[in-house]
Each structure stands twice: as C-alpha cells, then as structure tokens.
Design an enzyme around this catalytic site. Sequence first.
Site, PDB file in Angstrom:
ATOM      1  N   LYS A  12       0.871  -1.305  -0.259  1.00  0.00           N
ATOM      2  CA  LYS A  12       0.073   0.089   0.056  1.00  0.00           C
ATOM      3  C   LYS A  12       0.806   1.266   0.106  1.00  0.00           C
ATOM      4  O   LYS A  12       0.825   2.177  -0.788  1.00  0.00           O
ATOM      5  CB  LYS A  12      -0.930  -0.019   1.250  1.00  0.00           C
ATOM      6  CG  LYS A  12      -2.275  -0.902   1.227  1.00  0.00           C
ATOM      7  CD  LYS A  12      -3.137  -0.671   2.369  1.00  0.00           C
ATOM      8  CE  LYS A  12      -4.190  -1.362   2.538  1.00  0.00           C
ATOM      9  NZ  LYS A  12      -4.996  -1.199   3.614  1.00  0.00           N
ATOM     10  N   ASP A  74      -8.190   1.978   4.353  1.00  0.00           N
ATOM     11  CA  ASP A  74      -8.908   0.725   4.694  1.00  0.00           C
ATOM     12  C   ASP A  74      -9.514   0.229   3.437  1.00  0.00           C
ATOM     13  O   ASP A  74     -10.386   1.241   2.718  1.00  0.00           O
ATOM     14  CB  ASP A  74     -10.219   0.989   5.722  1.00  0.00           C
ATOM     15  CG  ASP A  74     -10.389  -0.501   6.310  1.00  0.00           C
ATOM     16  OD1 ASP A  74      -9.338  -1.255   6.841  1.00  0.00           O
ATOM     17  OD2 ASP A  74     -11.258  -1.197   6.193  1.00  0.00           O
ATOM     18  N   LYS A 186      -2.366  -0.126 -13.059  1.00  0.00           N
ATOM     19  CA  LYS A 186      -3.294  -0.277 -12.062  1.00  0.00           C
ATOM     20  C   LYS A 186      -3.667   0.963 -11.331  1.00  0.00           C
ATOM     21  O   LYS A 186      -4.923   1.258 -11.183  1.00  0.00           O
ATOM     22  CB  LYS A 186      -2.754  -1.394 -11.058  1.00  0.00           C
ATOM     23  CG  LYS A 186      -3.591  -1.533  -9.665  1.00  0.00           C
ATOM     24  CD  LYS A 186      -2.909  -2.434  -8.752  1.00  0.00           C
ATOM     25  CE  LYS A 186      -3.777  -2.409  -7.423  1.00  0.00           C
ATOM     26  NZ  LYS A 186      -3.356  -3.318  -6.317  1.00  0.00           N
TER      27      LYS A 186
HETATM   28  P1  IMP Z   1      -6.825  -3.667   5.299  1.00  0.00           P
HETATM   29  O1  IMP Z   1      -5.457  -3.347   5.798  1.00  0.00           O
HETATM   30  O2  IMP Z   1      -7.673  -3.959   6.456  1.00  0.00           O
HETATM   31  O3  IMP Z   1      -7.327  -2.567   4.460  1.00  0.00           O
HETATM   32  O4  IMP Z   1      -7.170  -4.823   4.368  1.00  0.00           O
HETATM   33  C1  IMP Z   1      -6.858  -4.720   3.282  1.00  0.00           C
HETATM   34  C2  IMP Z   1      -7.027  -6.159   2.435  1.00  0.00           C
HETATM   35  O5  IMP Z   1      -7.900  -5.914   1.108  1.00  0.00           O
HETATM   36  C3  IMP Z   1      -5.558  -6.381   2.039  1.00  0.00           C
HETATM   37  O6  IMP Z   1      -4.961  -7.212   2.825  1.00  0.00           O
HETATM   38  C4  IMP Z   1      -5.950  -7.420   0.532  1.00  0.00           C
HETATM   39  O7  IMP Z   1      -6.360  -8.645   1.073  1.00  0.00           O
HETATM   40  C5  IMP Z   1      -7.197  -6.497   0.206  1.00  0.00           C
HETATM   41  N1  IMP Z   1      -6.717  -5.355  -0.797  1.00  0.00           N
HETATM   42  C6  IMP Z   1      -6.953  -4.095  -0.589  1.00  0.00           C
HETATM   43  N2  IMP Z   1      -6.705  -3.393  -1.620  1.00  0.00           N
HETATM   44  C7  IMP Z   1      -6.188  -4.460  -2.539  1.00  0.00           C
HETATM   45  C8  IMP Z   1      -5.470  -4.225  -3.667  1.00  0.00           C
HETATM   46  O8  IMP Z   1      -5.054  -3.119  -4.272  1.00  0.00           O
HETATM   47  N3  IMP Z   1      -4.865  -5.222  -4.307  1.00  0.00           N
HETATM   48  C9  IMP Z   1      -5.369  -6.412  -3.746  1.00  0.00           C
HETATM   49  N4  IMP Z   1      -5.782  -6.892  -2.472  1.00  0.00           N
HETATM   50  C10 IMP Z   1      -6.205  -5.673  -2.147  1.00  0.00           C
END
Ligand code: IMP
Length: 206
Positions: A12, A74, A186
Amino acid sequence: MKLLVATRSAHKVAEIRNILAGVPALELLDLDTAGIAPEPAEDALEPFDSFEANARSKAAYFRRRSGMATVADDSGIEVDALGGQPGVRSRRFAPLPGDAGRDEQDRANNAHLIERLTGTEPARRTGRYVCVAALADEDGREFLFRGIAEGRVVEEVRGSGGFGYDPLFVATDLGRTFAEAAPREKDAVSHRGKAFRALASYLLSR
Ligand code: IMP
C-alpha cells in the site's frame, strides 16, 4: 506539508507514494521512517463493519501517536456472489493463525476465494475493490475519500504483479487482472488511485 501514511503494508505504501508523487510540496512519511514502532494495539484498530469507520479509526490512532497529519487506507474486495464478502474482512478472509505473514495470508486468501466461488458461473463472478482514505489533519479534523474499481473474480490466478487478490481480479477498465497490469496501469483505474487522487485534490484546494 508533511503527511504520515499510516499502514504497515509495504504494498500500500508503494502504491500511495506513486499515486501522490506529482502533488507539489507534499512530503510523505511512512510509519518506519517516522519511527513509529508496531504496537499490539494496532491489531484492534479495525473492528467496524464499514471501510469508513475502520479508516477513521486507524487515522485517528496514528495521528495521536505521531502528532502529524495522517492518512490511513482501509480497503478490500466485495464479491457479489458472496453477499459482499469478504469486504472489510478481506485481509483475514482465510482462517490462518494471527501471526501468519502477509504473503502467506494473501496466498491462503486467494485459495479460499477460488474455493468459495467454485461452480459460480462467469456472469455471477462480479465484484469490486473499495478503498477509503481517511485524513486526520493537523487540527484533528477528519475527511474521507472513497474509490471503487469494478471487476470480476476469475477462476485461476493470472499475473505476478500487485498484491492480495490482484491475480484473481479482472478490472473492467483494463480487461486484465491487476496482477497482469503495470503498477501505473493499476493506479490509473484502481480503488486506491481514485481515493488518493481525491485526497490530493482536496489537499491542493485548501
Ligand atoms: P486492510 O489492511 O484492512 O485495509 O485490508 C486490506 C486487504 O484487502 C488486503 O490485505 C488485501 O487482502 C485486500 N486489498 C485491498 N486493496 C487491495 C489491492 O489493491 N489489491 C489486492 N488486494 C487488496
């Protein structure tokens, strides 16, 4: 302006740095560079059922710890045939021990998603990535920016770029999986690209 990018995901951070690269007079710091060491409390920052609430929670927490203007992301994938799951639970979709590494968890999540959609016909494999960027500014005020990328989930992984569910997600705007696209392709159409470009517009308009 200095802005703390409050995520422990190196993927990220890299995407957000690329997306915001052209914004004048914006200095991005990640948590490591800012010297903000991981704390167990971070595991409990996203208990809510909306991307907005989880993003606000993370931004407010790291703003308190750093004293800096902070942005948190998020995000997740909503799959229509699964009633919108995994959604806000995307990171831990596949049941694995809490100490599993991110890459291991990503692989298990993809295998789990393939399995959950086995037998689902192509027309019903639609879904979307969602990203909410929450800004907690110098004065502690909060602002939210949401981005969505529509697509569908394919039956087998394709491509080696990106992270998470990218090898399974064919973006409608690209006709390929995000893992088959170059990072710039992307970012141009992704949920994160849209959310963080909206944040950039706001910062430039202040
Ligand atoms: P967070 O850290 O709670 O926001 O979880 C985000 C999760 O969503 C990641 O660990 C991925 O599994 C999925 N995710 C979010 N954005 C992406 C992306 O751009 N590509 C692939 N998976 C994503």
